[in-house]
Enzyme design. Structure first.
Site, short mmCIF file in Angstrom:
data_model
loop_
_atom_site.label_atom_id
_atom_site.label_comp_id
_atom_site.label_asym_id
_atom_site.label_seq_id
_atom_site.Cartn_x
_atom_site.Cartn_y
_atom_site.Cartn_z
N PHE A 152 0.81 -1.22 0.00
CA PHE A 152 0.00 0.00 0.00
C PHE A 152 0.84 1.27 0.00
O PHE A 152 0.36 2.34 -0.39
CB PHE A 152 -0.95 0.02 1.22
CG PHE A 152 -0.29 0.46 2.50
CD1 PHE A 152 -0.12 1.81 2.78
CD2 PHE A 152 0.19 -0.47 3.42
CE1 PHE A 152 0.51 2.23 3.95
CE2 PHE A 152 0.81 -0.06 4.58
CZ PHE A 152 0.98 1.30 4.84
N LYS A 176 -1.25 -6.59 -9.70
CA LYS A 176 -2.25 -6.73 -8.63
C LYS A 176 -1.87 -5.69 -7.57
O LYS A 176 -0.98 -5.90 -6.76
CB LYS A 176 -2.17 -8.16 -8.05
CG LYS A 176 -3.42 -8.66 -7.35
CD LYS A 176 -3.86 -7.86 -6.15
CE LYS A 176 -3.06 -8.12 -4.90
NZ LYS A 176 -3.44 -7.18 -3.81
N GLU A 179 -5.06 -3.72 -2.28
CA GLU A 179 -6.50 -3.42 -2.26
C GLU A 179 -6.80 -2.17 -1.43
O GLU A 179 -7.90 -1.63 -1.50
CB GLU A 179 -7.29 -4.63 -1.73
CG GLU A 179 -7.02 -5.05 -0.30
CD GLU A 179 -5.78 -5.96 -0.14
OE1 GLU A 179 -4.84 -5.86 -0.96
OE2 GLU A 179 -5.75 -6.75 0.82
N ARG A 180 -5.81 -1.70 -0.64
CA ARG A 180 -6.06 -0.50 0.16
C ARG A 180 -5.87 0.78 -0.67
O ARG A 180 -6.38 1.83 -0.32
CB ARG A 180 -5.12 -0.48 1.37
CG ARG A 180 -5.50 -1.55 2.37
CD ARG A 180 -4.67 -1.42 3.62
NE ARG A 180 -3.83 -2.58 3.79
CZ ARG A 180 -2.84 -2.65 4.67
NH1 ARG A 180 -2.55 -1.64 5.44
NH2 ARG A 180 -2.13 -3.75 4.78
N SER A 229 5.07 -7.06 3.35
CA SER A 229 5.61 -7.42 4.66
C SER A 229 6.37 -8.75 4.60
O SER A 229 6.13 -9.57 3.70
CB SER A 229 4.46 -7.52 5.66
OG SER A 229 3.55 -8.49 5.22
N CYS A 284 9.60 1.49 3.53
CA CYS A 284 10.48 0.38 3.86
C CYS A 284 11.90 0.87 4.10
O CYS A 284 12.72 0.15 4.64
CB CYS A 284 10.45 -0.67 2.78
SG CYS A 284 11.23 -0.10 1.29
N GLU A 385 9.00 -4.26 13.08
CA GLU A 385 8.80 -3.17 12.13
C GLU A 385 7.51 -2.45 12.54
O GLU A 385 6.42 -3.01 12.42
CB GLU A 385 8.65 -3.72 10.70
CG GLU A 385 8.40 -2.61 9.71
CD GLU A 385 8.22 -3.09 8.28
OE1 GLU A 385 7.51 -4.09 8.05
OE2 GLU A 385 8.77 -2.44 7.37
P1 NAD Z 1 1.28 -6.68 2.97
O1 NAD Z 1 2.29 -7.76 3.03
O2 NAD Z 1 0.17 -6.67 3.95
O3 NAD Z 1 0.56 -6.69 1.53
C1 NAD Z 1 1.29 -6.65 0.33
C2 NAD Z 1 0.49 -7.34 -0.77
O4 NAD Z 1 0.28 -8.71 -0.42
C3 NAD Z 1 -0.89 -6.75 -1.03
O5 NAD Z 1 -1.09 -6.66 -2.42
C4 NAD Z 1 -1.85 -7.75 -0.38
O6 NAD Z 1 -3.06 -7.84 -1.09
C5 NAD Z 1 -1.09 -9.05 -0.44
N1 NAD Z 1 -1.33 -9.91 0.72
C6 NAD Z 1 -1.47 -9.51 2.01
N2 NAD Z 1 -1.65 -10.59 2.82
C7 NAD Z 1 -1.60 -11.68 2.02
C8 NAD Z 1 -1.72 -13.07 2.26
N3 NAD Z 1 -1.91 -13.56 3.49
N4 NAD Z 1 -1.63 -13.91 1.22
C9 NAD Z 1 -1.44 -13.45 -0.02
N5 NAD Z 1 -1.34 -12.14 -0.30
C10 NAD Z 1 -1.41 -11.25 0.69
O7 NAD Z 1 2.10 -5.31 2.99
P2 NAD Z 1 1.54 -3.82 3.10
O8 NAD Z 1 1.01 -3.59 4.48
O9 NAD Z 1 0.66 -3.51 1.95
O10 NAD Z 1 2.89 -2.99 2.89
C11 NAD Z 1 3.75 -2.65 3.93
C12 NAD Z 1 4.91 -3.61 4.01
O11 NAD Z 1 5.62 -3.60 2.77
C13 NAD Z 1 5.94 -3.21 5.06
O12 NAD Z 1 6.35 -4.36 5.73
C14 NAD Z 1 7.07 -2.61 4.25
O13 NAD Z 1 8.34 -2.67 4.86
C15 NAD Z 1 7.01 -3.45 3.03
N6 NAD Z 1 7.68 -2.80 1.90
C16 NAD Z 1 8.90 -3.28 1.55
C17 NAD Z 1 9.58 -2.68 0.52
C18 NAD Z 1 10.94 -3.18 0.12
O14 NAD Z 1 11.46 -2.74 -0.88
N7 NAD Z 1 11.54 -4.09 0.85
C19 NAD Z 1 9.02 -1.58 -0.15
C20 NAD Z 1 7.76 -1.14 0.24
C21 NAD Z 1 7.08 -1.77 1.27
#
Ligand code: NAD
Length: 492
Positions: A152, A176, A179-180, A229, A284, A385
């Protein structure tokens, strides 16, 4: 965008509603206004997108690279023309300040620009006469249908760490979004449509876990990029690779910044504050732990406390605002609970951003900057985090101790050092176990022509997003060995 927007999928060159009936609200995190309803598409929509992408693949890969990138040149111009509108959309659905959204949009465009160099970047190499009359070549070919699953916090930029390289290399693609924050990609795909890109080369499917699992299991999808995450990154990497796909999964982070006594303290404080509190800590590459060394402790603590208390918090569309809300009420609740946990574990709260009230935005998910001093090294604040505007502070007697503290953490996304000493800087970049290093920088975000690295639990895979890593990820190497000895008689 006053009215609630109907969010559609874009499959095979056509906008279409989800085949399912599940929807969820898209909510402005500052005002709590409902901006749209996002479909949580079922697996059948991923299947439709994968079919459209498969159908488009043969012709697209046969389109010369120099012609493929013409669509990216067009997209770059359209993105420039719609720059401010895109930035506004990011702020409205994601909460960051308008200036941060402009920065994000600029980073997106830079990735399009770099991918325009694909005719050169995806060249192979060759050796003549590996034996008499025998030559050997390596050529790069596209992988096939690929997909990205995005987080997101950067609704525009993160998909573009991958997308432009993927299609420039001759692959077809499925996005994809989170969704937020699905609205930004709706706008970007309206621009994609205007480029005249052949149907099926780029597809957009909105959804959550069901759609993700369908991507991971779909036999036609050959490569998956993920950013989000760590627990989800690990899950996606395991399931995608178990299904024989290429996968690159960027995860969460806990980024330390070390302040040495010889640092320029004014610059360090300003830069570190932007890293800590920019995007409300939802980056991140946000620093979230400061380790002061020696006499830096008192000066830096005083300076950062003052800056944290003064930061202007509010709705990001207001140009004067320096920090917006966090993404959801649940996120706010979680962050506030973690601050309480830090206090219970013995940290002293120097600035407390909980229970804040932003006039005019009673329903926004606001937390003000928070500073916790003397967080225990094995405590929750150091290990978790937080993904909010919360700084944990620790102290070390010397640089060796500070580096040991960093290297004991489970993440390895970024680490930064503030110093005026060249040898200290060299030692730091040499010894620290993290993928992105900043020296006198608070956000060591690689430019589009460098890989966005990340180590340990911040990354699963081997090739990262952006730059040559992206070219490697989105191509497969084919080696050809040819024998044409000159003594063979000509028959023509
Ligand atoms: P998230 O992991 O909750 O969601 C990311 C994506 O995964 C979304 O599209 C979501 O629909 C999908 N998703 C969520 N739960 C799932 C599941 N159980 N099974 C399958 N798909 C699922 O992450 P977020 O809250 O949207 O983003 C924040 C996180 O992203 C933080 O941990 C941040 O550090 C990380 N991030 C990392 C980088 C990097 O380059 N390392 C960059 C940006 C964000």
């Amino acid at each position: 965008m006053g009215n609630t927007l109907e969010i559609l999928n874009y499959i095979g060159g056509k906008w279409q509603p989800s085949s399912g009936a599940d929807y969820q609200d898209v909510v402005n995190p500052a005002t709590a206004e409902v901006l749209g309803r996002v479909p949580l598409s079922p697996a059948v929509d991923i299947d439709l997108a994968a079919q459209a992408a498969s159908n488009a693949f043969t012709q697209w890969r046969q389109t010369p690279a120099v012609d493929r990138v013409q669509f990216l040149f067009k997209l770059k111009n359209l993105l420039e023309e719609n720059f401010q509108e895109l930035a506004r959309t990011i702020t409205m659905e994601c909460g960051k300040t308008i200036e941060e959204s402009r920065g994000e949009t600029r980073r997106l465009i830079e990735n399009v620009e770099v991918a325009c160099g694909i005719p050169l970047l995806m060249q192979g190499y060759n050796s003549e006469d590996i034996a008499p009359g025998i030559d050997e070549f390596m050529i790069r070919q596209p992988v096939g249908v690929c997909a990205v699953i995005a987080p997101f916090n950067f609704p525009a930029m993160v998909p573009f760490w991958f997308l432009p390289y993927a299609i420039a290399c001759g692959n077809t693609y499925i996005v994809k979004p989170s969704e937020r924050v699905p609205l930004t990609m709706q706008k970007i795909f309206r621009l994609v449509e205007k480029t005249g890109l052949p149907a099926g080369v780029l597809n957009l499917v909105n959804g959550s876990k069901v759609a993700v699992d369908a991507i991971l299991d779909h036999p036609a999808i050959r490569a998956v990029s993920f950013v989000g995450s760590t627990p989800v990154a690990r899950y996606i990497y395991s399931r995608a690779t178990a299904n024989g796909k290429r996968a690159q999964c960027q995860g969460g982070a806990k980024n330390p910044v070390v302040v040495l006594p010889d640092a320029d303290m004014d610059t360090a404080t300003r830069i570190i504050a932007d890293s800590l509190f920019g995007c409300a800590g939802q980056r991140c590459l946000a620093a979230s732990l400061a380790i002061t060394v020696g006499e830096a402790r008192s000066v830096f603590t005083e300076a950062i406390t003052e800056v944290a208390s003064r930061r202007v918090v509010g709705y990001g569309l207001d140009e004067k605002v320096q920090m917006g809300p966090v993404i959801t009420p649940q996120s706010k609740e979680r962050i506030e609970a973690l601050i309480g946990k830090g206090q219970q574990e013995g940290a002293k709260i120097l600035v407390d951003g909980r229970n804040t009230n932003i006039p005019g935005y009673a329903h926004g998910n606001f937390i003000r900057p928070t500073v916790l001093q003397d967080v225990p090294p094995d405590g929750e604040i150091v290990r978790t985090e937080i993904f909010g505007p919360v700084l944990g502070m620790m102290h070390a007697d010397n640089l060796d101790q500070a580096i040991a503290m960093i290297n004991s953490g489970k993440y390895g996304n970024m680490a930064c050092l503030f110093t005026s000493s060249g040898p200290a800087a060299r030692k730091f970049r040499y010894e620290v176990i993290a993928g992105n290093i900043g020296i006198n920088l608070g956000i060591a975000a690689p430019m589009a022509f460098f890989p966005f690295t990340g180590w340990k639990e911040s990354f699963f895979g081997d090739l990262h997003g952006q730059g040559m890593d992206a070219v490697e990820f989105f191509t497969q190497k084919k080696v050809v060995i040819e024998r044409w000895p000159k003594e063979w008689k000509r028959k023509f």
